[in-house]
Design a protein around this motif. Structure first.
Motif, short mmCIF file in Angstrom:
data_model
loop_
_atom_site.label_atom_id
_atom_site.label_comp_id
_atom_site.label_asym_id
_atom_site.label_seq_id
_atom_site.Cartn_x
_atom_site.Cartn_y
_atom_site.Cartn_z
N GLN A 143 0.83 -1.21 0.00
CA GLN A 143 0.00 0.00 0.00
C GLN A 143 0.86 1.26 0.00
O GLN A 143 0.57 2.23 -0.71
N ALA A 144 1.93 1.22 0.81
CA ALA A 144 2.82 2.38 0.88
C ALA A 144 3.51 2.61 -0.47
O ALA A 144 3.65 3.74 -0.92
N GLU A 145 3.93 1.52 -1.10
CA GLU A 145 4.58 1.62 -2.40
C GLU A 145 3.62 2.16 -3.45
O GLU A 145 3.99 2.99 -4.29
N GLN A 146 2.38 1.68 -3.40
CA GLN A 146 1.40 2.15 -4.36
C GLN A 146 1.18 3.65 -4.23
O GLN A 146 1.12 4.37 -5.23
N VAL A 147 1.07 4.13 -2.99
CA VAL A 147 0.90 5.56 -2.76
C VAL A 147 2.13 6.33 -3.25
O VAL A 147 2.02 7.36 -3.92
N ILE A 194 4.30 5.46 -5.49
CA ILE A 194 4.35 5.43 -6.96
C ILE A 194 3.36 6.42 -7.54
O ILE A 194 3.66 7.13 -8.52
N GLU A 195 2.17 6.49 -6.95
CA GLU A 195 1.17 7.46 -7.42
C GLU A 195 1.66 8.90 -7.24
O GLU A 195 1.48 9.75 -8.11
N VAL A 196 2.31 9.16 -6.09
CA VAL A 196 2.86 10.49 -5.83
C VAL A 196 3.92 10.83 -6.88
O VAL A 196 3.94 11.93 -7.44
N PHE A 197 4.80 9.86 -7.13
CA PHE A 197 5.87 10.07 -8.11
C PHE A 197 5.26 10.36 -9.48
O PHE A 197 5.66 11.30 -10.19
N ALA A 198 4.28 9.55 -9.88
CA ALA A 198 3.67 9.72 -11.20
C ALA A 198 2.99 11.08 -11.33
O ALA A 198 3.11 11.75 -12.37
N GLN A 199 2.29 11.51 -10.28
CA GLN A 199 1.62 12.81 -10.32
C GLN A 199 2.62 13.95 -10.40
O GLN A 199 2.44 14.90 -11.17
#
Length: 773
Positions: free
Chosen positions: A300-304, A306-311
């Motif tokens: 879950q932490a990695e998904q968040v 990764i989403e932060v990085f992508a944004q």
């Protein structure tokens, strides 16, 4: 399970119609890309946008993987002759990988386990007899299973083997495992302690030396920090229910007994089954569940992250371009000098030089004269200054030059040079500038990224751009895939100039592989500029499918066909020609003419293949062909008197640029070689749940300095209109706040079930901040 089943599942999750999802799946299966489907197949999917399509694509991959795993498990169960209709139905009707593995858990073939060896010794009937009737005396029953030939010398040995079998059996019940897992996730607390004798350089993990927080409330950045500390050997992590250390018996022991409906109190089998239940929890379930839930927390932490990085990457790639202007790029340095690179309006390299305005050479005046001459000789409109070492001193040099030589038409801009050195040594840079030194290549990148951030930054590995959150701690394959799709979406939303784009930029265009991108550049080098989109069909290996996917995203300025500069797809040219004919004008005369375009009755042009959504898009493009969706270019004005972290004082108001947005706040460059942090609690005077509601990477903001820790290179900033600044640990009020926060936090830790949503994260953040102060 086929794609129809997938469509039904995904449709329910996305809250759309199954036929929309089925249509999108069919297009993806045929090789269509998400940008192409979102832009040119709206009628087919009934308007699914790019975000929905990306979610659909990810979920489809998950369900496909799940289906493949199901088939493997069913084959294994059949081979073991354990596949019953009920078991097959349970496998086929689950849509969770975790639940699927729970079902399969009792049937996994574990090599060399104690339970397997006991079964091979013939002790399974003993185990099942005792389980079926707890009133039996275990030791008496075990007498009949003594078998020296199989290594069972005594009744005690037989009983030990039976315990091993039942320990494994009781710990593998799918319903029990799922229940304990969710209870531990809902109520469990993660504790972290400093490993005895561990060395924590710079006290990076000081906030976690004595730490606890409910596992399901730990935010992404803290979870990844904890795991990094554990990986470094500094922290020891543990997950369990609150206060179990002081309990005589773990709460889960009673639940295991209750789940299996074991009643053995005051019976001869009481000690036997008590040992089994303890072993089932301590040896089988405790560590297994801890590992699973730590894995869930990490995922879950990695998904968040990764989403932060992508944004952040998306914001950076879609930052406003300064435009086609002659640019002088400066890569600052002290001893080695300031490297200069001149590029023309299209980014073509023109000239290089090195000046030495700083120590030890101190050629300040000579450097100003050289800069002024270059600016005048080449008609420089922009000066792009890298924000690394000696940046502020070099910016001062440029300011004096522009002022002293009255070069008011030239604008200076400080830009991030993150990744420039990576680009300069890359294969792409070597191919572009084989004769240039790496330092000059880096300067060229600094200049080009000001002209067009998207076109230049796609040449650099996104992980080197510096907008990620714990980017090296996350799943690298998942990160790479997310960043790849982010770049693709950005490139295709803006469009690409077919005659100036690099192969790196072209490779992100819908339907184009790296090979096709290189073939386009090679065709261009050999034949000159493309005059129309049809010529793409003559590029080696660029077939009809690739042409269909890419043509609409490639622009040709001043081409033979007026629509080649727009996002109108060649498949729709005939429709536009009909529109122009109906109005009695040529297609070229229709472009940009709002009055004429408003006269078009789009209902008259609806066909079986082209509906109203596409027709509306066509009219928008006709009005503003090739419109760039990126914002207007603006620059931040750094305070010339503030160049180092020691120049900062609490209460100082500065202008800066957001460099990175995380879930706990935003980092801002205020021109002192060290980004400051605006904590989420200081982003606004009102409550903020997500920092991206307020800021994004590349945004220019006004900040107030709250606190400066020069030794640890930490700067605390605020975007509030009237922030409270410069509180110290000697303040009685602050000490009281810290004590209150700690007390409240510890109370909630003991009774997590009653903790309000998100309160732990808030308390932990508050207490950590106050503790640091």
């Amino acid at each position: 399970m086929d794609h129809l089943n997938f469509a039904q599942i995904i449709a329910e999750e996305l809250k759309v119609k199954p036929n929309q999802v089925a249509a999108a799946i069919a297009l993806l299966s045929e090789g269509a890309t998400v940008p192409f489907i979102a832009r040119y197949r709206k009628e087919v999917t009934q308007g699914l946008d790019d975000n929905q399509l990306r979610q659909l694509e990810i979920r489809l991959g998950y369900l496909t993987s799940l289906h493949e795993r199901k088939q493997t498990i069913l084959k294994s169960l059949a081979a073991q002759q354990k596949l019953t209709p009920e078991l097959q139905s349970a496998v086929e009707n689950t849509f969770s990988k975790t639940e699927l593995e729970d079902i399969y858990r009792p049937y996994k073939l574990t090599r060399n386990s104690k339970a397997l060896k006991a079964k091979e010794a013939g002790l399974d009937p003993l185990a099942q007899a005792l389980l079926a009737n707890p009133q039996l005396d275990p030791l008496n029953e075990a007498q009949a299973y003594i078998n020296p030939e199989k290594g069972i010398e005594t009744a005690e040995a037989a009983l030990s083997g039976a315990q091993d079998i039942l320990t494994e059996q009781l710990s593998q019940a799918p319903g029990l495992v799922a229940e304990l897992r969710e209870t531990l996730w809902r109520e469990g607390v993660v504790t972290s302690q400093l490993v005895s004798g561990a060395v924590d350089e710079g006290e990076k993990f000081k906030d976690y030396y004595d730490y606890l927080e409910p596992v399901h409330k730990i935010p992404s950045h803290r979870a990844l920090a904890l795991f990094r500390g554990e990986q470094a050997g500094v922290l020891r992590l543990k997950l369990d229910l609150p206060d179990v250390e002081s309990s005589a018996s773990h709460p889960f022991l009673a639940r295991i007994q209750q789940f299996h409906q074991l009643q053995f109190e005051r019976l001869p089998s009481q000690i036997f089954f008590s040992q089994i239940i303890h072993q089932a929890w301590r040896l089988k379930l405790a560590k297994s569940l801890e590992n699973e839930l730590f894995s869930r927390l990490r995922d879950q932490a990695e998904q968040v992250a990764i989403e932060v990085f992508a944004q952040n990457l998306k914001d950076l790639l879609l930052a406003a371009p300064a435009g086609a202007k002659v640019t002088l790029a400066l890569d600052p340095g002290y001893r080695t000098g300031v490297k200069l690179a001149l590029v023309d309006q299209t980014g073509k390299f023109l000239h290089q030089a090195v000046i030495y305005p700083h120590a030890p050479q101190n050629q300040w005046d000579q450097s100003k004269q050289q800069l002024a001459k270059l600016i005048k000789d080449y008609g420089v409109e922009l000066v792009s200054i890298g924000n690394g070492t000696a940046s502020r001193e070099t910016e001062q040099l440029v300011s004096e030059t522009l002022k002293d030589f009255k070069l008011s038409q030239t604008q200076k801009v400080v830009v991030s040079e993150a990744g420039a050195s990576v680009y300069s040594a890359s294969e792409i840079a070597q191919q572009e500038f084989p004769e240039l030194d790496v330092t000059i290549r880096g300067a060229i990148s600094i200049g080009r990224r000001l002209q067009d951030p998207l076109a230049e930054l796609v040449k650099i590995d996104p992980k080197a751009i510096g907008v990620g959150q714990y980017q090296h701690d996350v799943n690298q394959a998942a990160l790479a895939q997310s960043l790849q799709t982010t770049v693709e979406d950005c490139v295709n939303s803006v469009g690409v100039d077919l005659n100036t784009a690099s192969s790196a930029l072209l490779s992100y265009v819908s339907g184009l592989s790296s090979t096709l991108a290189k073939n386009i550049v090679a065709w261009r080098d050999h034949n000159g500029s493309f005059r129309n989109r049809k010529q793409l069909k003559t590029v080696p290996r660029l077939g009809p499918k690739a042409f269909e996917q890419c043509a609409g995203f490639l622009r040709i300025r001043q081409g033979e066909h007026p629509l080649d500069q727009s996002a109108v797809h060649p498949e729709s040219y005939a429709i536009v020609e009909q529109m122009a004919q109906r109005l009695g004008v040529k297609v070229g005369d229709l472009i940009g003419q709002s009055a004429l375009i408003k006269q078009i009755k789009i209902q008259d042009f609806v066909t079986d293949n082209i509906g109203l959504p596409t027709l509306r898009d066509i009219l928008v493009e006709l009005e503003k062909p090739g419109r760039d969706p990126r914002p207007t270019f603006q620059t931040a004005q750094f305070n010339d008197a503030i160049t180092e972290i020691n120049d900062l004082t609490p209460g100082l108001v500065l202008e800066g640029v957001v460099t990175n947005v995380t879930h706990f706040g935003a980092f801002v460059d205020v021109g002192v070689h060290q980004d400051g942090l605006v904590h989420i609690s200081h982003l606004s005077n009102t409550f903020v749940s997500d920092p991206r509601e307020v800021v994004k990477a590349g945004q220019i903001v006004k900040v107030t300095v709250l606190e400066v820790d020069a030794a640890r290179k930490r700067i605390s900033l605020s975007m509030k209109t009237s922030p409270v600044v410069n509180q110290t640990a000697s303040s009685p009020g602050l000490v009281a706040q810290a004590a209150s926060a700690k007390k409240t936090y510890q109370q909630h830790a003991k009774s997590p079930a009653t903790t309000p949503n998100n309160s732990f994260g808030t308390l932990a953040d508050k207490f950590a901040q106050l503790k640091r102060k």
